[in-house]
Design an enzyme around this catalytic site. Structure first.
Site, mmCIF file in Angstrom:
data_model
loop_
_atom_site.group_PDB
_atom_site.id
_atom_site.type_symbol
_atom_site.label_atom_id
_atom_site.label_comp_id
_atom_site.label_asym_id
_atom_site.label_seq_id
_atom_site.Cartn_x
_atom_site.Cartn_y
_atom_site.Cartn_z
ATOM 1 N N LEU A 161 0.855 -1.203 0.000
ATOM 2 C CA LEU A 161 0.000 0.000 0.000
ATOM 3 C C LEU A 161 0.885 1.245 0.000
ATOM 4 O O LEU A 161 0.863 2.063 0.913
ATOM 5 C CB LEU A 161 -0.938 -0.010 1.213
ATOM 6 N N MET A 193 1.545 3.249 -5.715
ATOM 7 C CA MET A 193 0.660 2.586 -6.681
ATOM 8 C C MET A 193 -0.472 1.843 -5.989
ATOM 9 O O MET A 193 -1.610 1.846 -6.453
ATOM 10 C CB MET A 193 1.477 1.645 -7.566
ATOM 11 N N LYS A 235 7.228 1.305 -22.364
ATOM 12 C CA LYS A 235 7.471 1.928 -21.043
ATOM 13 C C LYS A 235 8.816 1.496 -20.503
ATOM 14 O O LYS A 235 9.526 2.269 -19.847
ATOM 15 C CB LYS A 235 6.348 1.521 -20.070
HETATM 16 N N1 LIG Z 1 5.313 5.850 -8.034
HETATM 17 C C1 LIG Z 1 5.006 5.986 -9.336
HETATM 18 O O1 LIG Z 1 4.635 7.079 -9.819
HETATM 19 C C2 LIG Z 1 5.099 4.809 -10.250
HETATM 20 C C3 LIG Z 1 5.582 3.588 -9.798
HETATM 21 N N2 LIG Z 1 5.599 2.526 -10.659
HETATM 22 C C4 LIG Z 1 6.108 1.217 -10.247
HETATM 23 O O2 LIG Z 1 5.176 0.641 -9.319
HETATM 24 C C5 LIG Z 1 5.867 -0.218 -8.408
HETATM 25 C C6 LIG Z 1 5.557 0.230 -6.981
HETATM 26 O O3 LIG Z 1 6.123 1.512 -6.868
HETATM 27 P P1 LIG Z 1 5.635 2.542 -5.751
HETATM 28 O O4 LIG Z 1 4.212 2.336 -5.422
HETATM 29 O O5 LIG Z 1 6.093 3.891 -6.188
HETATM 30 O O6 LIG Z 1 6.529 2.059 -4.507
HETATM 31 P P2 LIG Z 1 6.353 2.435 -2.969
HETATM 32 O O7 LIG Z 1 7.701 2.298 -2.345
HETATM 33 O O8 LIG Z 1 5.596 3.714 -2.824
HETATM 34 O O9 LIG Z 1 5.382 1.290 -2.401
HETATM 35 C C7 LIG Z 1 5.844 -0.011 -2.148
HETATM 36 C C8 LIG Z 1 5.023 -0.497 -0.966
HETATM 37 O O10 LIG Z 1 5.281 -1.887 -0.774
HETATM 38 C C9 LIG Z 1 5.329 -2.104 0.630
HETATM 39 N N3 LIG Z 1 6.084 -3.322 0.946
HETATM 40 C C10 LIG Z 1 7.384 -3.559 0.714
HETATM 41 N N4 LIG Z 1 7.706 -4.782 1.165
HETATM 42 C C11 LIG Z 1 6.568 -5.313 1.708
HETATM 43 C C12 LIG Z 1 6.243 -6.542 2.348
HETATM 44 N N5 LIG Z 1 7.168 -7.488 2.561
HETATM 45 N N6 LIG Z 1 4.957 -6.758 2.780
HETATM 46 C C13 LIG Z 1 4.023 -5.801 2.596
HETATM 47 N N7 LIG Z 1 4.254 -4.607 1.990
HETATM 48 C C14 LIG Z 1 5.526 -4.380 1.557
HETATM 49 C C15 LIG Z 1 6.017 -0.872 1.181
HETATM 50 O O11 LIG Z 1 5.708 -0.779 2.552
HETATM 51 P P3 LIG Z 1 6.834 -0.373 3.625
HETATM 52 O O12 LIG Z 1 6.581 1.081 3.867
HETATM 53 O O13 LIG Z 1 6.500 -1.229 4.826
HETATM 54 O O14 LIG Z 1 8.198 -0.661 3.048
HETATM 55 C C16 LIG Z 1 5.381 0.218 0.343
HETATM 56 O O15 LIG Z 1 4.204 0.700 0.963
HETATM 57 C C17 LIG Z 1 7.356 -0.089 -8.772
HETATM 58 O O16 LIG Z 1 7.745 -1.130 -9.636
HETATM 59 C C18 LIG Z 1 7.431 1.247 -9.500
HETATM 60 O O17 LIG Z 1 8.530 1.323 -10.387
HETATM 61 C C19 LIG Z 1 5.135 2.603 -11.956
HETATM 62 C C20 LIG Z 1 4.659 3.803 -12.429
HETATM 63 C C21 LIG Z 1 4.656 4.987 -11.638
HETATM 64 C C1 LIG Z 2 7.679 8.086 -16.734
HETATM 65 C C2 LIG Z 2 8.767 8.211 -15.676
HETATM 66 C C3 LIG Z 2 10.128 8.094 -16.276
HETATM 67 C C4 LIG Z 2 8.549 9.557 -15.073
HETATM 68 O O1 LIG Z 2 9.641 10.020 -14.340
HETATM 69 C C5 LIG Z 2 8.615 7.076 -14.662
HETATM 70 O O2 LIG Z 2 7.906 6.111 -14.945
HETATM 71 C C6 LIG Z 2 9.396 7.008 -13.399
HETATM 72 O O3 LIG Z 2 9.909 8.031 -12.926
HETATM 73 O O4 LIG Z 2 9.499 5.861 -12.897
#
Ligand SMILES: NC(=O)C1=CN([C@@H]2O[C@H](COP(=O)(O)OP(=O)(O)OC[C@H]3O[C@@H](n4cnc5c(N)ncnc54)[C@H](OP(=O)(O)O)[C@@H]3O)[C@@H](O)[C@H]2O)C=CC1
Ligand SMILES: CC(C)(CO)C(=O)C(=O)O
Length: 379
Positions: A14, A17, A224
């Site tokens: 949580l 994303m 992407k």
């Molecule tokens: N942020 C963005 O704008 C974008 C992100 N993405 C991709 O989406 C994916 C997720 O990214 P993002 O949401 O930014 O990452 P975050 O770091 O915001 O979220 C990851 C979450 O996973 C939780 N987590 C990690 N380990 C565990 C576990 N063992 N059990 C339960 N929960 C766990 C973390 O909680 P804790 O706080 O406890 O570590 C954290 O809340 C990545 O691959 C990223 O590249 C893709 C497009 C855009």
């Molecule tokens: C599209 C882009 C490159 C935006 O910064 C992204 O997906 C990221 O930062 O992980």
């Protein structure tokens, strides 16, 4: 009067994303959204800090509203219901996937729907080769390629900065099943509880959901992937905002993209030969990746998306590097290096991506060293 059926969906991760998905599921569907936290302590932190609510600020909307919704039930490994999981969303960082899934594996079976909503490539291989080894007990696997942009501000609030939708498709457990007929999409839309939930009209419209065959989604995923293979490590290494390098990034992006495409064309051969083999066959969607995934076009597209549309963005890898968190390089440029090795190619065939991988890792190490030893530049 029959009780309205409620789909239960567990969210593992949580974070940015996971939250952007959870909030809109709570806004537009009657699903029971159950976050899975890493520990009892982390679950308690969430409940105390957020009053059992999940929130996000939609800064792309007029007035930048802060949306908050109550979470009826949260779980962690210690408190988990120990019942089979119907629908599981994985929104951890790629390198956290295996450890995060481990406590819940006994409750994931062939009836479970599991969707990966992550950047990069290589998790499918990880699931196939290291986690769900028994082909008889594998879940229905889906991939989400998400283009929404979400960052956490200094006040700890998650900000939904860029609205850009998400593509989903059923993932093939074997390479032989990589090319899917259109009927697969229809069948999942009619029969699969996860797809039905994610494609509920109000939610799908507001979240920008597109449901397609794997080959159509993969084309977008590789697109992407090339954006991330350029923008993320380069801006993290240079410690710059995306748009700062707009006028000078051409040569390095061309080197990265050209090498990536040479390797991806071999690894995903069925996709690049698709038009020759399936063109004109109405059972399959029409698609021609060779018009889009070319070096010239992708240098232009990566610069447009990374340095124009996202000009003011700090890439997720730069953010991870600045906050001394692990970076996802192994599932982006590092994946290209591993793919070349798996294909028994000459090590020089992935030299650019290997160097980019080493430079991004070196930058993270430097940031961590400066935290401990101080910044020598200011001495
Ligand atoms: N942020 C963005 O704008 C974008 C992100 N993405 C991709 O989406 C994916 C997720 O990214 P993002 O949401 O930014 O990452 P975050 O770091 O915001 O979220 C990851 C979450 O996973 C939780 N987590 C990690 N380990 C565990 C576990 N063992 N059990 C339960 N929960 C766990 C973390 O909680 P804790 O706080 O406890 O570590 C954290 O809340 C990545 O691959 C990223 O590249 C893709 C497009 C855009
Ligand atoms: C599209 C882009 C490159 C935006 O910064 C992204 O997906 C990221 O930062 O992980």
């Amino acid at each position: 009067m029959t009780a309205t059926h409620r789909t239960t969906i567990h969210i593992l991760g949580l974070g940015a994303m996971g939250t952007v998905l959870a909030v809109d599921l709570l806004r537009f569907t009657n699903a029971l959204v159950v976050p899975l936290f890493r520990s009892q302590e982390r679950l308690a932190q969430f409940q105390e800090a957020n009053g059992n609510k999940t929130s996000i600020r939609k800064i792309y909307l007029e007035g930048a509203p802060l949306l908050s919704y109550p979470i009826e039930r949260s779980e962690c490994p210690e408190s988990f219901s120990k019942k089979p999981i119907d629908n599981l969303v994985v929104t951890t960082k790629t390198y956290q996937t295996k450890e995060a899934l481990a406590p819940y594996l006994p409750y994931i079976n062939e009836n479970t729907n599991l969707i990966l909503i992550q950047n990069g490539l290589g998790i499918l291989e990880l699931l196939r080769e290291e986690i769900f080894i028994d082909s008889k007990n594998r879940p229905n696997l889906f991939q989400g390629v998400i283009s929404h942009g979400v960052y956490q501000d200094n006040a700890g609030v998650l900000n939904h900065a860029g609205w850009a939708g998400m593509k989903i498709a059923r993932l093939p457990w074997t390479d032989e099943d990589m090319i899917q007929k259109k009927i697969i999409v229809k069948q999942d839309l009619a029969n699969n509880s996860l797809v039905k939930l994610l494609m509920e009209p109000k939610f799908a419209k507001e979240f920008g959901m597109e449901h397609s065959t794997y080959q159509e989604m993969l084309s977008g995923q590789l697109f992407k992937f090339l954006v991330n293979a350029c923008i993320n490590p380069v801006t993290a290494t240079l410690d710059c905002i995306n748009g700062e390098i707009k006028d000078s990034c051409g040569p390095i992006f061309r080197s990265i993209i050209d090498e990536c495409l040479q390797i991806l064309r071999l690894a995903y051969k069925p996709l690049f030969e698709y038009r020759e083999k399936f063109g004109g066959n109405d059972e399959y969607p029409d698609m021609n990746v060779n018009e889009v995934l070319t070096t010239d076009n992708m240098v232009s597209e990566v610069t447009r998306i990374g340095c124009d549309i996202n000009a003011k963005n700090s890439s997720s890898m730069r953010q991870d590097s600045l906050f001394l968190r692990d970076i996802e390089i192994e599932f982006i440029n590092g994946y290209v290096v591993r793919l070349a090795s798996k294909l028994n190619l000459d090590p020089n065939s992935s030299k650019v991506n290997k160097t980019i991988q080493e430079m991004a890792s070196l930058r993270l190490a430097l940031n961590r060293s400066r935290k401990i030893n101080g910044d020598w530049r200011s001495e």
